[in-house]
Design an enzyme around this catalytic site. Structure first.
Site, PDB file in Angstrom:
ATOM      1  N   ASP A  72     -16.071 -18.437 -17.813  1.00  0.00           N
ATOM      2  CA  ASP A  72     -17.163 -18.231 -16.863  1.00  0.00           C
ATOM      3  C   ASP A  72     -16.561 -17.428 -15.711  1.00  0.00           C
ATOM      4  OD1 ASP A  72     -19.106 -18.241 -14.961  1.00  0.00           O
ATOM      5  OD2 ASP A  72     -19.421 -20.413 -14.954  1.00  0.00           O
ATOM      6  N   TYR A 164     -29.095  -6.259  -8.329  1.00  0.00           N
ATOM      7  CA  TYR A 164     -28.284  -5.611  -9.365  1.00  0.00           C
ATOM      8  C   TYR A 164     -27.734  -4.283  -8.848  1.00  0.00           C
ATOM      9  CZ  TYR A 164     -27.103  -3.564 -13.912  1.00  0.00           C
ATOM     10  OH  TYR A 164     -26.441  -2.983 -14.968  1.00  0.00           O
TER      11      TYR A 164
HETATM   12  N1  LIG Z   1     -27.204  -1.923 -21.115  1.00  0.00           N
HETATM   13  C1  LIG Z   1     -27.315  -1.006 -20.159  1.00  0.00           C
HETATM   14  O1  LIG Z   1     -28.189  -0.115 -20.175  1.00  0.00           O
HETATM   15  C2  LIG Z   1     -26.358  -1.025 -19.005  1.00  0.00           C
HETATM   16  C3  LIG Z   1     -26.407   0.042 -18.122  1.00  0.00           C
HETATM   17  C4  LIG Z   1     -25.532   0.065 -17.050  1.00  0.00           C
HETATM   18  C5  LIG Z   1     -24.632  -0.954 -16.896  1.00  0.00           C
HETATM   19  N2  LIG Z   1     -24.615  -1.995 -17.757  1.00  0.00           N
HETATM   20  C6  LIG Z   1     -23.611  -3.037 -17.541  1.00  0.00           C
HETATM   21  O2  LIG Z   1     -22.831  -3.174 -18.693  1.00  0.00           O
HETATM   22  C7  LIG Z   1     -22.320  -4.509 -18.770  1.00  0.00           C
HETATM   23  C8  LIG Z   1     -22.647  -5.087 -20.127  1.00  0.00           C
HETATM   24  O3  LIG Z   1     -24.051  -5.232 -20.236  1.00  0.00           O
HETATM   25  P1  LIG Z   1     -24.834  -5.257 -21.620  1.00  0.00           P
HETATM   26  O4  LIG Z   1     -25.894  -4.257 -21.511  1.00  0.00           O
HETATM   27  O5  LIG Z   1     -23.889  -5.225 -22.758  1.00  0.00           O
HETATM   28  O6  LIG Z   1     -25.551  -6.659 -21.508  1.00  0.00           O
HETATM   29  P2  LIG Z   1     -25.398  -7.993 -22.353  1.00  0.00           P
HETATM   30  O7  LIG Z   1     -26.341  -8.949 -21.749  1.00  0.00           O
HETATM   31  O8  LIG Z   1     -25.506  -7.684 -23.792  1.00  0.00           O
HETATM   32  O9  LIG Z   1     -23.879  -8.429 -22.040  1.00  0.00           O
HETATM   33  C9  LIG Z   1     -23.489  -9.097 -20.873  1.00  0.00           C
HETATM   34  C10 LIG Z   1     -22.535 -10.208 -21.284  1.00  0.00           C
HETATM   35  O10 LIG Z   1     -22.076 -10.867 -20.097  1.00  0.00           O
HETATM   36  C11 LIG Z   1     -21.969 -12.237 -20.416  1.00  0.00           C
HETATM   37  N3  LIG Z   1     -21.972 -13.041 -19.199  1.00  0.00           N
HETATM   38  C12 LIG Z   1     -23.036 -13.311 -18.383  1.00  0.00           C
HETATM   39  N4  LIG Z   1     -22.664 -14.154 -17.414  1.00  0.00           N
HETATM   40  C13 LIG Z   1     -21.341 -14.416 -17.607  1.00  0.00           C
HETATM   41  C14 LIG Z   1     -20.400 -15.238 -16.936  1.00  0.00           C
HETATM   42  N5  LIG Z   1     -20.756 -15.990 -15.868  1.00  0.00           N
HETATM   43  N6  LIG Z   1     -19.129 -15.260 -17.385  1.00  0.00           N
HETATM   44  C15 LIG Z   1     -18.773 -14.545 -18.472  1.00  0.00           C
HETATM   45  N7  LIG Z   1     -19.630 -13.766 -19.175  1.00  0.00           N
HETATM   46  C16 LIG Z   1     -20.903 -13.709 -18.735  1.00  0.00           C
HETATM   47  C17 LIG Z   1     -23.176 -12.528 -21.286  1.00  0.00           C
HETATM   48  O11 LIG Z   1     -23.027 -13.730 -22.027  1.00  0.00           O
HETATM   49  C18 LIG Z   1     -23.216 -11.274 -22.156  1.00  0.00           C
HETATM   50  O12 LIG Z   1     -22.527 -11.458 -23.367  1.00  0.00           O
HETATM   51  C19 LIG Z   1     -22.979  -5.272 -17.601  1.00  0.00           C
HETATM   52  O13 LIG Z   1     -22.097  -5.289 -16.504  1.00  0.00           O
HETATM   53  C20 LIG Z   1     -24.181  -4.419 -17.274  1.00  0.00           C
HETATM   54  O14 LIG Z   1     -24.602  -4.565 -15.956  1.00  0.00           O
HETATM   55  C21 LIG Z   1     -25.459  -2.052 -18.813  1.00  0.00           C
END
Ligand SMILES: NC(=O)c1ccc[n+]([C@@H]2O[C@H](COP(=O)([O-])OP(=O)(O)OC[C@H]3O[C@@H](n4cnc5c(N)ncnc54)[C@H](O)[C@@H]3O)[C@@H](O)[C@H]2O)c1
Length: 261
Positions: A72, A164
């Site tokens: 976490d 965010y």
């Molecule tokens: N998907 C997009 O379009 C996008 C765009 C820009 C940035 N991002 C960033 O990329 C990163 C990954 O996002 P994603 O799109 O793969 O989303 P996702 O929801 O698939 O992955 C996020 C992961 O973070 C984990 N997580 C959440 N809270 C947590 C905690 N307290 N401790 C440990 N793990 C935790 C979740 O379980 C999940 O597996 C994030 O930082 C997101 O903000 C995503």
């Protein structure tokens, strides 16, 4: 020199250990796969242990090496345990990827201050603490490389995702500040700022109007595919290819941040 040998020297990560926090998520796992294919042992760390275990099996089925770890990112003790667990692989962690992230949207006057804190706790404070824990190890070990995941929100505040967007602006600022403080210790710290990649944390925010705006604002007129982050990640993380790159915020966004319409 043969092409394969040249590319291996530049991007090969054989014998190195990478910890990917948020590694069970959609983008995090794409990065785990890429790092594993480049030869690294990947510790897939996430708050969801079952998802980590499933992801590890996928990596192993593809011939790579990985191990699962529950973490976490909002808990210092949990991050310390993650480092201890990761050190069991080879006694050294060369790379840390911070990909854990959460999101929620609302008009500004409806922003819930408690939820604001929750988003900051994961996206920024948690990232900062993960950097502290792993940098302490990397400093002692003589170097390392960190990759933080920002967003196009790091550069442009997108509407209706106030907490965010502010947290992701902080990610780039934090990345650059860490880069300058630890360059002399052999630790590089960079950020990838993805554009739009539909995933668990943002799918609910993509209503028809938003999708239309995104497609209009993205010169390539399409979403990104998670694997399209891997090239930039390997460049920034590799101690060979990325040796003189630190403090970079690298946009992988189909041109979103260069367009104005
Ligand atoms: N998907 C997009 O379009 C996008 C765009 C820009 C940035 N991002 C960033 O990329 C990163 C990954 O996002 P994603 O799109 O793969 O989303 P996702 O929801 O698939 O992955 C996020 C992961 O973070 C984990 N997580 C959440 N809270 C947590 C905690 N307290 N401790 C440990 N793990 C935790 C979740 O379980 C999940 O597996 C994030 O930082 C997101 O903000 C995503």
């Amino acid at each position: 020199m043969a092409v394969g040998e040249f590319l291996t020297r530049l991007f090969g990560l054989e014998g190195q250990t990478a910890v990917v926090i948020g590694g069970a998520g959609e983008l995090g796992f794409a990065l785990c796969s890429g790092l594993s294919q480049a030869g690294a042992h990947v510790v897939i760390a996430d708050v969801n242990l079952q998802a980590c275990q499933k992801r590890v099996r996928q990596i192993e089925e593809a011939g790579g090496r990985a191990s699962p770890a529950e973490v976490d990112i909002t808990s210092r003790a949990s991050l310390e345990s993650l480092l201890a667990e990761a050190l069991k692989v080879s006694g050294r962690v060369e790379m840390l990827v911070n990909s854990a992230g959460i999101n929620a949207g609302s008009p500004f006057l409806d922003v819930d201050p408690d939820f604001w804190d929750k988003i900051f706790a994961v996206n920024l404070k948690g990232m900062m603490e993960a950097c502290q824990v792993f940098i302490a190890h990397m400093k002692e070990a003589g170097g390392g490389s960190i990759l933080n995941i920002g967003s196009v929100n790091s550069h442009l505040p997108l509407s209706r995702v106030f907490a965010y967007a502010a947290s992701k602006a902080g990610v780039v600022n934090l990345t650059k500040n860490i880069a300058q403080e630890f360059a002399a210790s052999g630790i590089r710290c960079n950020a990838i700022c993805p554009g739009f990649f539909p995933a668990e944390q943002n799918r609910k925010l993509l209503d028809a109007e938003r999708v239309e705006n995104i497609m209009r604002g993205t010169p390539m007129h399409r979403y990104g595919e998670p694997h399209e982050l891997v090239g930039a990640a390997l460049l920034l993380l590799s101690p060979q290819a990325g040796s003189y790159i630190t403090g970079a915020d690298y946009y992988v966004d189909g041109g979103f941040t260069c367009s104005w319409f």
